[in-house]
Design a protein around this motif. Structure first.
Motif, PDB file in Angstrom:
ATOM      1  N   THR A  45       0.836  -1.200   0.000  1.00  0.00           N
ATOM      2  CA  THR A  45       0.000   0.000   0.000  1.00  0.00           C
ATOM      3  C   THR A  45       0.875   1.255   0.000  1.00  0.00           C
ATOM      4  O   THR A  45       2.084   1.200   0.269  1.00  0.00           O
ATOM      5  N   ARG A  47       0.827   3.569   2.153  1.00  0.00           N
ATOM      6  CA  ARG A  47       1.317   3.775   3.515  1.00  0.00           C
ATOM      7  C   ARG A  47       2.575   2.941   3.759  1.00  0.00           C
ATOM      8  O   ARG A  47       3.547   3.432   4.342  1.00  0.00           O
ATOM      9  N   GLN A  48       2.571   1.689   3.332  1.00  0.00           N
ATOM     10  CA  GLN A  48       3.724   0.820   3.531  1.00  0.00           C
ATOM     11  C   GLN A  48       4.943   1.343   2.764  1.00  0.00           C
ATOM     12  O   GLN A  48       6.061   1.330   3.273  1.00  0.00           O
ATOM     13  N   GLU A  91      -4.268   5.985   0.963  1.00  0.00           N
ATOM     14  CA  GLU A  91      -3.070   5.563   1.692  1.00  0.00           C
ATOM     15  C   GLU A  91      -3.117   4.074   2.040  1.00  0.00           C
ATOM     16  O   GLU A  91      -2.095   3.399   2.055  1.00  0.00           O
ATOM     17  N   THR A  92      -4.304   3.563   2.295  1.00  0.00           N
ATOM     18  CA  THR A  92      -4.443   2.156   2.682  1.00  0.00           C
ATOM     19  C   THR A  92      -5.183   1.305   1.657  1.00  0.00           C
ATOM     20  O   THR A  92      -5.163   0.081   1.737  1.00  0.00           O
TER      21      THR A  92
END
Length: 215
Positions: A45, A47-48, A91-92
């Motif tokens: 993702t 975010r990651q 983001e996710t």
């Protein structure tokens, strides 16, 4: 005279005029080897990926497909951050592969001077280095080549810490970029070349032993 417009223009002209300082240096001599690469899988993702970028300090990260020999793109932190800022839920819910840029591939036996001119002309900042079999040998940035000419370039992520320093009589701190031979010299020990394979630095040795790249 264009060079009289300022120091920057003059310095860039100096670099261009001194490409010969690279001599016959090949890309493989300046690249970051695959054992020391930081990359992100295509299905991670945003975010990651942003977390990886923040922890590693890199603003451009190769994106892998099935494995490291299948680089399918380059993730730019500014692209991911803008998307996450404009659409917070992305983001996710969105993957890195949805926001990557096309990768540039170069052979490991290409002359660094030629690559530097191409990177300057085409505004390329990072390229994937491939070996004779088409596998990923490493990555190279324009900074890697320029440092060969003008010396190491410090940036906002460099902490100014010396490559090796003793913290006490029995404890020392070394940068991951320190060459293994230099570590051996500092510790006054002998390290057989047979103990490590195709790696030159402490970071590379740790990656080899751990099976992954430590941040």
């Amino acid at each position: 005279d264009a060079q009289k417009r300022g120091l920057i223009e003059s310095d860039l002209s100096h670099l261009t005029d001194n490409d010969f300082e690279l001599g016959d240096t090949l890309v493989r001599e300046l690249m970051v080897p695959r054992t020391e690469m930081v990359w992100v899988e295509r299905d991670k993702t945003l975010r990651q990926a942003l977390s990886l970028a923040l922890r590693s300090g890199y603003s451009r990260i190769p994106v892998s497909g099935d494995d490291l020999d299948n680089i399918i793109g380059i993730a730019y932190v500014k692209d991911l951050a803008k998307r996450a800022l404009d659409h917070h839920e992305a983001e996710t819910t969105e993957k890195v592969e949805q926001h990557m840029r096309p990768p540039i591939f170069v052979p490991e036996n290409k002359e660094a001077a030629d690559l530097l001119r191409e990177m300057q002309r085409n505004q390329i900042h990072l390229a994937i280095v491939v070996d004779e079999y088409g596998g990923t040998a490493g990555i190279i940035t324009i900074e890697d080549i320029l440092e060969e000419i003008v010396g190491e370039i410090a940036d906002e992520f460099d902490d100014g810490v010396e490559e090796f320093t003793w913290l006490s009589e029995t404890k020392a701190r070394a940068k991951a970029t320190l060459h293994i031979e230099d570590l051996a010299a500092e510790l006054k020990i002998e390290i057989s070349k047979e103990e490590f394979d195709d790696v030159d630095t402490i970071g590379g040795l740790m990656a080899q032993m751990l099976g992954r790249v430590p941040i």
